[in-house]
Motif scaffolding. Sequence first.
Motif, short mmCIF file in Angstrom:
data_model
loop_
_atom_site.label_atom_id
_atom_site.label_comp_id
_atom_site.label_asym_id
_atom_site.label_seq_id
_atom_site.Cartn_x
_atom_site.Cartn_y
_atom_site.Cartn_z
N MET A 262 8.15 -10.20 90.30
CA MET A 262 9.04 -9.60 91.31
C MET A 262 9.84 -8.45 90.69
SD MET A 262 11.86 -11.54 93.68
CE MET A 262 12.82 -10.64 94.88
N LEU A 263 9.87 -7.32 91.38
CA LEU A 263 10.57 -6.14 90.87
C LEU A 263 12.08 -6.36 90.88
CD1 LEU A 263 8.55 -3.33 92.66
CD2 LEU A 263 8.59 -3.77 90.21
N LYS A 264 12.73 -5.81 89.87
CA LYS A 264 14.18 -5.94 89.76
C LYS A 264 14.89 -4.98 90.72
CE LYS A 264 14.53 -7.30 84.88
NZ LYS A 264 15.19 -6.97 83.59
N THR A 265 16.10 -5.35 91.11
CA THR A 265 16.99 -4.45 91.84
C THR A 265 18.41 -4.98 91.69
OG1 THR A 265 17.37 -3.24 93.91
CG2 THR A 265 16.84 -5.58 94.11
N PHE A 266 19.39 -4.27 92.24
CA PHE A 266 20.77 -4.73 92.13
C PHE A 266 21.03 -5.84 93.16
CE2 PHE A 266 20.43 -0.95 94.73
CZ PHE A 266 21.21 -1.18 95.84
N SER A 267 22.12 -6.55 92.96
CA SER A 267 22.30 -7.82 93.68
C SER A 267 23.11 -7.74 94.96
CB SER A 267 22.95 -8.84 92.74
OG SER A 267 24.16 -8.34 92.20
N ILE A 268 23.86 -6.67 95.19
CA ILE A 268 24.73 -6.61 96.36
C ILE A 268 24.42 -5.37 97.19
CG2 ILE A 268 27.13 -6.48 97.17
CD1 ILE A 268 27.99 -7.72 94.54
N GLY A 269 24.19 -5.56 98.49
CA GLY A 269 24.08 -4.45 99.43
C GLY A 269 22.85 -3.58 99.23
N GLY A 270 22.95 -2.34 99.70
CA GLY A 270 21.85 -1.39 99.61
C GLY A 270 21.13 -1.19 100.92
#
Length: 445
Positions: A1-9
């Motif tokens: 699974m690709l990483k991303t930031f944890s809040i919102g977007g």
Amino acid sequence: MLKTFSIGGVHPHENKLSAHQPIITADVPSKAVILLGQHIGAPAKAIVSKGDVVKVGTVIAEANGFVSAAIHSSVSGKVAKVDSIIDASGYPKPAIFIDVEGDEWEESIDRSKDLVKECILTPEEIIKKITAAGIVGLGGACFPTQVKLMPPPGSKAECVIINAVECEPYLTADHQLMLEHAEEIMVGVNLIMKAVKVNKAYIGIENNKPDAIKLMTKVAADYTGISIVPLKVQYPQGGEKQLIDAVISRQVPSGALPIATGAIVQNVGTAYAIYEAVQKNKPLFERIITVTGKSVKKPSNFLARIGTPMQQLIDACGGLPEDTGKIIGGGPMMGKALVNAEVPMAKGSSGILIMNDKEAKRGAAKSCIRCAKCVGACPMGLEPYLLSTLANKGDFERMERENIMDCIECGSCQFTCPAQLPLLDYCRLGKAKVGAMIRSRQVKK
């Protein structure tokens, strides 16, 4: 699974119309207007005056404080005057006007295309060369790079994170830079690692650039300690705090600097500029900029001199379309409308977006329906609907208590608002007012 930031977007339409367009060297302008304030902090102090002869790379303004950066001439010729001009913000700002004569470079600059990998300089000597070259962050914030490479007492870098995300819709300058200068970027990353005395670096690239991920991974294999991190496409992943979260799963505390996580973040364009400064003695007087838009005849990526009028680059793409509604400096999410096309390019000019009438027209604002979409979209965990209301009512003390200074002005709230409320506009207003209040208190102390 690709990483991303944890809040919102959010995930706006990408519209990367100029993707894979080779970098074109723009014509040298007939007149260059070089702003003295091209960075966060104190504007540089001019050290030339009317009649002085300069070459490409000549220092024309020196840093005027700890958080400041030197400015170099991007052209050769004669200084016409030191005066003011309307910049991208719409306000008059001091600048150096140069009448161009030929294209004579300072002899100290290595203009060869040969890759220079070895560096015997000490960390302190590397930072000194970066300072002398006037390098600033090229991702948009334009923070003087030497300051970032010297963490405050009590802080220690553990790793370097290179921002190669380019999450703003339309912009492709960083993508094309990676495709054409991967080796130089790797050397630049190595130099940053050496300067801050760490042995680990991560280069975050969103997964909509598979060719860049493939090439950078291949090139990085020959460099110890550099890893490529593919990331899920998610705006505003290019934000410093969001990128740290995505890459190393650490969050920057409210009010703290990113170094609190042990990471030093630099843009991929900055890494390339550092390579040129340290290994080629080349100051920062030109950069890659995207000129694009749905009605633009030929969306392109240019290597252009600082001080070039935006109109010149627009003309090189086929001219201003008839249905132009706005000219945006930067991308559609965080960029700002330009007052005219004669605004000069600066170090932070990453793009020129020409919006047609339909795109540029804002819908009529309606009443808030309390859907909380803006809250879910905010990558900083703020409540944009509340902050907007407080700004409208002038309650800036409450805005400070609600952490408005944590806002990164990404526009995710406004993008997702079904009522089409100008949430970002109000947040920017409130942040500016609260920032002024905080500075006033500090002065009184």
